[in-house]
Design a protein around this motif. Sequence first.
Motif, PDB file in Angstrom:
ATOM      1  N   PRO A  26     111.123  64.606  -0.650  1.00 27.59           N
ATOM      2  CA  PRO A  26     109.856  65.171  -0.201  1.00 27.59           C
ATOM      3  C   PRO A  26     109.141  66.258  -1.197  1.00 27.59           C
ATOM      4  O   PRO A  26     109.654  66.884  -1.981  1.00 27.59           O
ATOM      5  CB  PRO A  26     110.545  66.301   0.887  1.00 27.59           C
ATOM      6  N   THR A  27     107.907  66.425  -0.993  1.00 32.09           N
ATOM      7  CA  THR A  27     106.966  67.266  -1.984  1.00 32.09           C
ATOM      8  C   THR A  27     106.681  68.412  -1.081  1.00 32.09           C
ATOM      9  O   THR A  27     105.669  68.171   0.157  1.00 32.09           O
ATOM     10  CB  THR A  27     106.164  66.699  -2.718  1.00 32.09           C
ATOM     11  N   PHE A  28     106.712  69.461  -1.310  1.00 30.00           N
ATOM     12  CA  PHE A  28     106.394  70.791  -0.182  1.00 30.00           C
ATOM     13  C   PHE A  28     105.102  71.346  -0.810  1.00 30.00           C
ATOM     14  O   PHE A  28     104.840  71.529  -2.043  1.00 30.00           O
ATOM     15  CB  PHE A  28     107.621  71.845  -0.443  1.00 30.00           C
TER      16      PHE A  28
ATOM     17  N   GLN B 117     102.274  73.767  -2.057  1.00 24.23           N
ATOM     18  CA  GLN B 117     102.396  74.749  -2.893  1.00 24.23           C
ATOM     19  C   GLN B 117     101.043  75.584  -2.813  1.00 24.23           C
ATOM     20  O   GLN B 117     101.050  76.806  -3.045  1.00 24.23           O
ATOM     21  CB  GLN B 117     102.412  74.421  -4.403  1.00 24.23           C
TER      22      GLN B 117
ATOM     23  N   CYS C  59     107.718  74.272   5.886  1.00 30.35           N
ATOM     24  CA  CYS C  59     107.074  73.055   5.460  1.00 30.35           C
ATOM     25  C   CYS C  59     108.170  72.032   4.852  1.00 30.35           C
ATOM     26  O   CYS C  59     109.199  72.513   4.565  1.00 30.35           O
ATOM     27  CB  CYS C  59     106.364  73.205   4.212  1.00 30.35           C
TER      28      CYS C  59
ATOM     29  N   GLY D  35     107.689  68.864   3.712  1.00 31.37           N
ATOM     30  CA  GLY D  35     107.281  68.202   2.615  1.00 31.37           C
ATOM     31  C   GLY D  35     106.932  66.554   2.950  1.00 31.37           C
ATOM     32  O   GLY D  35     107.186  65.822   2.274  1.00 31.37           O
ATOM     33  N   CYS D  36     106.242  66.666   4.197  1.00 34.82           N
ATOM     34  CA  CYS D  36     106.045  65.267   4.691  1.00 34.82           C
ATOM     35  C   CYS D  36     104.727  64.771   3.961  1.00 34.82           C
ATOM     36  O   CYS D  36     104.378  63.606   4.018  1.00 34.82           O
ATOM     37  CB  CYS D  36     105.622  65.213   6.265  1.00 34.82           C
ATOM     38  N   THR D  37     103.798  65.862   3.432  1.00 31.71           N
ATOM     39  CA  THR D  37     102.544  65.304   2.686  1.00 31.71           C
ATOM     40  C   THR D  37     101.376  64.989   3.492  1.00 31.71           C
ATOM     41  O   THR D  37     100.304  64.514   2.942  1.00 31.71           O
ATOM     42  CB  THR D  37     102.642  64.652   1.442  1.00 31.71           C
TER      43      THR D  37
ATOM     44  N   HIS E  66     101.315  69.649  -4.015  1.00 30.77           N
ATOM     45  CA  HIS E  66     102.618  69.557  -3.684  1.00 30.77           C
ATOM     46  C   HIS E  66     103.537  69.526  -4.663  1.00 30.77           C
ATOM     47  O   HIS E  66     103.303  68.914  -5.852  1.00 30.77           O
ATOM     48  CB  HIS E  66     102.828  68.587  -2.789  1.00 30.77           C
TER      49      HIS E  66
ATOM     50  N   ALA F  12     108.127  68.851  -5.808  1.00 31.86           N
ATOM     51  CA  ALA F  12     109.415  68.715  -5.298  1.00 31.86           C
ATOM     52  C   ALA F  12     110.270  70.023  -5.161  1.00 31.86           C
ATOM     53  O   ALA F  12     109.958  70.833  -6.226  1.00 31.86           O
ATOM     54  CB  ALA F  12     110.141  67.442  -5.926  1.00 31.86           C
TER      55      ALA F  12
END
Length: 101
Positions: free
Chosen positions: A16-18, A20, A79, A81-83, A96, A98
């Motif tokens: 997942p990337t959160f 930012q 969040c 991290g679903c983008t 985003h 990680a």
Amino acid sequence: MADFSVTLPSGATWTPTFVQKINEDTCIGCGRCFRVCPRGVLELVGLDEEGEHVALAGDDDEDDEYEKKVMTIAHQELCIGCTACARICPKKCYTHAAAPG
Ligand code: SF4
Ligand code: SF4
């Protein structure tokens, strides 16, 4: 340290990337990202002449207290991290990243 990731039922690894950052210069306040976020992370605010955030009244009253509307990150801690927000944004405003594993 490796980034935080999960193993999906298929056996594939997903990182997942959160959220930012949202670029206020490019954001047009369209609200698309707000509508797809499943976690209540985002909030639409006004941006005044000095670049300060102004709370919106929520009653659709147009006034001159802000120059334009921009999306902001109100609850980054929620969040997942679903983008989805980044994918639907027509102006590529999102950054985003990680998380450390
Ligand atoms: S990545 Fe997903 S949960 Fe995080 S702000 Fe974007 S839509 Fe919401
Ligand atoms: S989808 Fe993009 S342009 Fe629209 S409000 Fe969200 S960040 Fe701004």
